[in-house]
Design a protein around this motif. Structure first.
Motif, PDB file in Angstrom:
ATOM      1  N   ARG A 236       0.842  -1.201   0.000  1.00 61.19           N
ATOM      2  CA  ARG A 236       0.000   0.000   0.000  1.00 61.19           C
ATOM      3  C   ARG A 236       0.876   1.248   0.000  1.00 61.19           C
ATOM      4  N   GLY A 237       0.582   2.186  -0.857  1.00 61.08           N
ATOM      5  CA  GLY A 237       1.368   3.404  -0.975  1.00 61.08           C
ATOM      6  C   GLY A 237       2.457   3.320  -2.037  1.00 61.08           C
ATOM      7  N   ARG A 238       2.727   2.102  -2.546  1.00 59.91           N
ATOM      8  CA  ARG A 238       3.771   1.924  -3.564  1.00 59.91           C
ATOM      9  C   ARG A 238       3.199   1.316  -4.847  1.00 59.91           C
ATOM     10  N   ARG A 239       1.888   1.101  -4.888  1.00 56.89           N
ATOM     11  CA  ARG A 239       1.302   0.387  -6.023  1.00 56.89           C
ATOM     12  C   ARG A 239       1.494   1.127  -7.340  1.00 56.89           C
ATOM     13  N   ASN A 240       1.116   2.396  -7.349  1.00 49.98           N
ATOM     14  CA  ASN A 240       1.212   3.168  -8.579  1.00 49.98           C
ATOM     15  C   ASN A 240       2.660   3.376  -8.995  1.00 49.98           C
ATOM     16  N   THR A 241       3.548   3.617  -8.024  1.00 47.05           N
ATOM     17  CA  THR A 241       4.967   3.819  -8.317  1.00 47.05           C
ATOM     18  C   THR A 241       5.574   2.577  -8.960  1.00 47.05           C
ATOM     19  N   ARG A 242       5.261   1.419  -8.398  1.00 51.13           N
ATOM     20  CA  ARG A 242       5.815   0.174  -8.947  1.00 51.13           C
ATOM     21  C   ARG A 242       5.264  -0.105 -10.341  1.00 51.13           C
TER      22      ARG A 242
END
Length: 299
Positions: A236-242
């Motif tokens: 959570r919090g890294r989904r879009n970045t990854r």
């Protein structure tokens, strides 16, 4: 020229000569961080592809040299220079510049995820609040320049690119060495990081053909499967970045369209909506598109 301007230019030359003495090829920069010398081909009717073969100065990073006499000559032609650029990718250091526009923690997270340690090395504070890390690359490996491909806010300066050297003064302020790093040599680039910085060759049309054993719809292969696993592992919090990072890698490797559905499906499984996933993949496609092909590259 005002006395303060002369002093700034004199200091820029002194810093540039010091860098050249360390084996770093340098050339003069203007306060805008652009090469100070205008191109000798600027009035040519056709765009010039010359990289200094004509023997005249004014070819930007291709002017860079470690010869003290040549450095002085370049600065004599550009008395308005307030800084100097350091050419990356050139021997003996084969410099790789990691340009952090965000908190260093971003690179730290990337290091943990991919199993490498960020070595102690020359570090330069930028006027905008970022920092440059200097790493030494191996001979014979051309690291491409990139903006945001490694991670959001992390740019790479490699072959054909340059960094503003410490002591340079721009319209936004000065570049300064982090205390304690001035005497360090550029640390060798960790192998795991180097693999991230050097994408594999683009697959040929033959290797991108759908597989007759299923999975052909996505054209995944080992590299594609690795990118999908990378997205699936997002917290959570890294989904879009990854997802953005993986999509950029896929498009740069020539398999973006083939992997788009699988990447979107993986992102939805982590909690993104289908609309969010598609929008992020579209942004990656635009960012990695060659100049002149579709939307312009964003920074």
């Amino acid at each position: 020229m005002a006395a303060s301007d002369r002093r700034t230019s004199t200091l820029a030359l002194a810093h540039a000569l010091s860098a050249a003495e360390r084996g770093l090829p340098v050339f003069p920069l203007s306060p805008s961080k652009l090469p100070a010398l205008p191109s000798p081909h600027r009035d040519d009717p056709e765009p010039a592809r010359c990289r200094g073969e004509c023997g005249l100065p004014g070819h930007g990073v291709h002017d860079a040299t470690t010869d003290p006499a040549a450095v002085r000559a370049l600065f004599a032609l550009a008395p308005w220079a307030t800084g100097y650029g350091i050419a990356c990718g050139r021997p003996p250091h084969h410099l790789i510049g990691v340009d952090l526009d965000t908190e260093p923690a971003v690179l730290g997270r990337l290091a943990r995820e991919h199993g490498f340690t960020i070595p102690g090395t020359v570090t330069v504070l930028t006027p905008s609040g970022g920092r440059h890390l200097w790493l030494a690359g191996p001979p014979g490996v051309a690291v491409p320049n990139s903006a945001g491909r490694l991670a959001p806010g992390v740019d790479i300066r490699g072959s054909g690119g340059y960094l503003a050297g410490p002591g340079s003064v721009t319209a936004r302020g000065a570049y300064r060495l982090v205390p304690g790093t001035a005497a360090l040599p550029p640390a060798p680039c960790p192998p795991a990081l180097l693999r991230l910085l050097t994408p594999p060759p683009r697959p040929s049309a033959r290797t991108r053909r759908p597989s007759p054993h299923g999975g052909g719809r996505t054209g995944q292969g080992p590299h594609g499967e690795g990118l999908i696993r990378f997205v699936l592992a997002a917290r959570r919090g890294r989904r879009n970045t990854r997802l953005f990072w993986a999509a950029c890698r896929a498009y740069e490797d020539g398999v973006g369209d083939a992997l788009a559905d699988a990447l979107a499906d993986a992102a939805v499984r982590t909690g993104l909506t289908a609309h969010e996933a598609r929008a992020t993949i579209s942004s990656a496609a635009r960012l990695t598109a060659p100049r002149g092909a579709g939307a312009p590259r964003a920074r």
